[in-house]
Design a protein around this motif. Structure first.
Motif, PDB file in Angstrom:
ATOM      1  N   PRO A  29       0.839  -1.207   0.000  1.00 49.36           N
ATOM      2  CA  PRO A  29       0.000   0.000   0.000  1.00 49.36           C
ATOM      3  C   PRO A  29       0.872   1.254   0.000  1.00 49.36           C
ATOM      4  CG  PRO A  29      -0.817  -1.580   1.591  1.00 49.36           C
ATOM      5  CD  PRO A  29       0.505  -2.109   1.098  1.00 49.36           C
ATOM      6  N   LYS A  30       0.466   2.226  -0.795  1.00 50.03           N
ATOM      7  CA  LYS A  30       1.217   3.462  -0.973  1.00 50.03           C
ATOM      8  C   LYS A  30       1.546   4.143   0.353  1.00 50.03           C
ATOM      9  CE  LYS A  30       0.571   7.789  -3.499  1.00 50.03           C
ATOM     10  NZ  LYS A  30      -0.333   8.510  -4.384  1.00 50.03           N
ATOM     11  N   ARG A  31       0.621   4.119   1.303  1.00 47.02           N
ATOM     12  CA  ARG A  31       0.819   4.796   2.597  1.00 47.02           C
ATOM     13  C   ARG A  31       1.915   4.169   3.443  1.00 47.02           C
ATOM     14  NH1 ARG A  31      -3.967   7.663   5.271  1.00 47.02           N
ATOM     15  NH2 ARG A  31      -4.838   8.742   3.498  1.00 47.02           N
ATOM     16  N   GLU A  32       2.268   2.919   3.172  1.00 46.68           N
ATOM     17  CA  GLU A  32       3.313   2.245   3.959  1.00 46.68           C
ATOM     18  C   GLU A  32       4.713   2.557   3.440  1.00 46.68           C
ATOM     19  OE1 GLU A  32       2.662  -1.958   4.206  1.00 46.68           O
ATOM     20  OE2 GLU A  32       0.624  -1.703   4.962  1.00 46.68           O
ATOM     21  N   LEU A  33       4.809   3.222   2.294  1.00 46.08           N
ATOM     22  CA  LEU A  33       6.093   3.454   1.653  1.00 46.08           C
ATOM     23  C   LEU A  33       6.527   4.907   1.780  1.00 46.08           C
ATOM     24  CD1 LEU A  33       5.355   1.428  -1.587  1.00 46.08           C
ATOM     25  CD2 LEU A  33       6.666   0.668   0.375  1.00 46.08           C
ATOM     26  N   ILE A  34       7.831   5.136   1.608  1.00 48.45           N
ATOM     27  CA  ILE A  34       8.391   6.481   1.571  1.00 48.45           C
ATOM     28  C   ILE A  34       8.585   6.840   0.100  1.00 48.45           C
ATOM     29  CG2 ILE A  34      10.450   7.860   2.053  1.00 48.45           C
ATOM     30  CD1 ILE A  34      10.802   6.257   4.603  1.00 48.45           C
ATOM     31  N   LEU A  90       6.994  13.026   2.372  1.00 53.77           N
ATOM     32  CA  LEU A  90       6.297  12.226   3.372  1.00 53.77           C
ATOM     33  C   LEU A  90       4.787  12.215   3.162  1.00 53.77           C
ATOM     34  CD1 LEU A  90       8.325  13.316   6.515  1.00 53.77           C
ATOM     35  CD2 LEU A  90       8.535  11.202   5.216  1.00 53.77           C
ATOM     36  N   ILE A  91       4.246  13.260   2.551  1.00 54.37           N
ATOM     37  CA  ILE A  91       2.804  13.364   2.352  1.00 54.37           C
ATOM     38  C   ILE A  91       2.368  12.693   1.058  1.00 54.37           C
ATOM     39  CG2 ILE A  91       0.889  15.004   2.139  1.00 54.37           C
ATOM     40  CD1 ILE A  91       2.759  16.977   3.728  1.00 54.37           C
ATOM     41  N   GLY A  92       3.257  12.643   0.065  1.00 57.34           N
ATOM     42  CA  GLY A  92       2.928  12.015  -1.219  1.00 57.34           C
ATOM     43  C   GLY A  92       2.208  12.941  -2.170  1.00 57.34           C
ATOM     44  N   LYS A  93       2.330  14.259  -1.978  1.00 59.63           N
ATOM     45  CA  LYS A  93       1.608  15.216  -2.813  1.00 59.63           C
ATOM     46  C   LYS A  93       2.516  16.150  -3.605  1.00 59.63           C
ATOM     47  CE  LYS A  93      -2.513  14.150  -1.179  1.00 59.63           C
ATOM     48  NZ  LYS A  93      -3.504  13.467  -1.950  1.00 59.63           N
ATOM     49  N   LYS A  94       3.836  16.086  -3.394  1.00 60.70           N
ATOM     50  CA  LYS A  94       4.733  16.992  -4.116  1.00 60.70           C
ATOM     51  C   LYS A  94       4.682  16.687  -5.607  1.00 60.70           C
ATOM     52  CE  LYS A  94       8.262  17.914  -0.623  1.00 60.70           C
ATOM     53  NZ  LYS A  94       9.679  17.772  -0.307  1.00 60.70           N
ATOM     54  N   ALA A 114       9.362   7.845  -6.715  1.00 56.20           N
ATOM     55  CA  ALA A 114       9.828   6.468  -6.607  1.00 56.20           C
ATOM     56  C   ALA A 114       9.624   6.064  -5.149  1.00 56.20           C
ATOM     57  CB  ALA A 114      11.296   6.358  -6.992  1.00 56.20           C
ATOM     58  N   TYR A 115       9.255   4.830  -4.925  1.00 57.38           N
ATOM     59  CA  TYR A 115       8.845   4.388  -3.591  1.00 57.38           C
ATOM     60  C   TYR A 115       9.801   3.363  -3.004  1.00 57.38           C
ATOM     61  CZ  TYR A 115       4.553   6.807  -4.688  1.00 57.38           C
ATOM     62  OH  TYR A 115       3.642   7.773  -5.012  1.00 57.38           O
ATOM     63  N   LEU A 116       9.988   3.464  -1.688  1.00 55.84           N
ATOM     64  CA  LEU A 116      10.828   2.535  -0.932  1.00 55.84           C
ATOM     65  C   LEU A 116      10.133   2.176   0.372  1.00 55.84           C
ATOM     66  CD1 LEU A 116      14.204   4.389  -1.362  1.00 55.84           C
ATOM     67  CD2 LEU A 116      13.808   2.038  -2.068  1.00 55.84           C
ATOM     68  N   CYS A 117      10.338   0.940   0.819  1.00 54.53           N
ATOM     69  CA  CYS A 117       9.849   0.539   2.137  1.00 54.53           C
ATOM     70  C   CYS A 117      10.562   1.382   3.187  1.00 54.53           C
ATOM     71  CB  CYS A 117      10.185  -0.930   2.401  1.00 54.53           C
ATOM     72  SG  CYS A 117       9.316  -2.089   1.355  1.00 54.53           S
ATOM     73  N   ARG A 118       9.996   1.430   4.373  1.00 54.76           N
ATOM     74  CA  ARG A 118      10.623   2.167   5.470  1.00 54.76           C
ATOM     75  C   ARG A 118      11.683   1.286   6.136  1.00 54.76           C
ATOM     76  NH1 ARG A 118       7.415   6.679   7.094  1.00 54.76           N
ATOM     77  NH2 ARG A 118       5.557   6.788   5.799  1.00 54.76           N
ATOM     78  N   SER A 119      12.526   0.688   5.326  1.00 54.12           N
ATOM     79  CA  SER A 119      13.549  -0.235   5.813  1.00 54.12           C
ATOM     80  C   SER A 119      14.893   0.132   5.193  1.00 54.12           C
ATOM     81  CB  SER A 119      13.152  -1.660   5.430  1.00 54.12           C
ATOM     82  OG  SER A 119      14.275  -2.471   5.283  1.00 54.12           O
ATOM     83  N   ARG A 120      15.917   0.171   6.025  1.00 55.07           N
ATOM     84  CA  ARG A 120      17.251   0.498   5.504  1.00 55.07           C
ATOM     85  C   ARG A 120      17.765  -0.592   4.572  1.00 55.07           C
ATOM     86  NH1 ARG A 120      19.950   2.677  10.998  1.00 55.07           N
ATOM     87  NH2 ARG A 120      18.373   1.337  11.883  1.00 55.07           N
ATOM     88  N   ASP A 121      17.305  -1.826   4.770  1.00 52.27           N
ATOM     89  CA  ASP A 121      17.736  -2.911   3.885  1.00 52.27           C
ATOM     90  C   ASP A 121      17.266  -2.666   2.453  1.00 52.27           C
ATOM     91  OD1 ASP A 121      18.945  -4.211   6.013  1.00 52.27           O
ATOM     92  OD2 ASP A 121      17.180  -5.452   6.437  1.00 52.27           O
ATOM     93  N   CYS A 122      16.031  -2.177   2.305  1.00 46.06           N
ATOM     94  CA  CYS A 122      15.503  -1.881   0.969  1.00 46.06           C
ATOM     95  C   CYS A 122      16.270  -0.720   0.342  1.00 46.06           C
ATOM     96  CB  CYS A 122      14.009  -1.566   1.029  1.00 46.06           C
ATOM     97  SG  CYS A 122      13.004  -3.045   1.245  1.00 46.06           S
ATOM     98  N   LEU A 123      16.619   0.271   1.144  1.00 48.94           N
ATOM     99  CA  LEU A 123      17.393   1.400   0.625  1.00 48.94           C
ATOM    100  C   LEU A 123      18.768   0.930   0.154  1.00 48.94           C
ATOM    101  CD1 LEU A 123      17.785   4.409   0.088  1.00 48.94           C
ATOM    102  CD2 LEU A 123      18.561   4.642   2.441  1.00 48.94           C
ATOM    103  N   LYS A 124      19.406   0.064   0.942  1.00 47.39           N
ATOM    104  CA  LYS A 124      20.725  -0.453   0.553  1.00 47.39           C
ATOM    105  C   LYS A 124      20.641  -1.240  -0.746  1.00 47.39           C
ATOM    106  CE  LYS A 124      22.579  -0.666   5.212  1.00 47.39           C
ATOM    107  NZ  LYS A 124      22.873  -1.500   6.361  1.00 47.39           N
ATOM    108  N   ALA A 125      19.589  -2.065  -0.882  1.00 45.55           N
ATOM    109  CA  ALA A 125      19.419  -2.858  -2.105  1.00 45.55           C
ATOM    110  C   ALA A 125      19.181  -1.951  -3.308  1.00 45.55           C
ATOM    111  CB  ALA A 125      18.258  -3.837  -1.944  1.00 45.55           C
TER     112      ALA A 125
END
Length: 101
Positions: free
Chosen positions: A21-26, A44-48, A53-64
């Protein structure tokens, strides 16, 4: 007649590739070409306005995503190290907030 289910917009995480879901992502956003400031930022709001591009709120996903240069591909431009550092700080805060719940 059963109640109508509300539509939940889904987006794919650039790190793990899962649809969530879009709200769970950064959302990271690159402003439009005609914008005075062209720096990639966190939305953070999703309106800019601009390309997101979307990422999980996890540093592991950012690293990948960073290792595979998926943000560069999504935005078709080079991503400065400061943007990754800001994203990592934001995700660390999100992980702490989630752990408190």
């Amino acid at each position: 007649m059963p109640p109508k289910q509300k539509h939940v917009p889904l987006r794919k995480c650039l790190g793990c590739g899962e649809m969530k879901p879009k709200r769970e992502l950064i959302r990271a956003v690159r402003p439009p070409e005609d914008a005075p400031e062209r720096e990639i930022s966190i939305d953070l709001i999703g309106k800019k306005p601009g390309r997101g591009a979307y990422l999980c709120r996890s540093r592991d996903c950012l690293k990948a995503a960073r290792k595979a240069k998926r943000l560069e591909r999504a935005f078709a431009c080079q991503i400065p190290a400061e943007v990754y550092e800001r994203l990592e700080a934001e995700m660390a805060a999100a992980e702490e907030e989630h752990a408190d719940e």
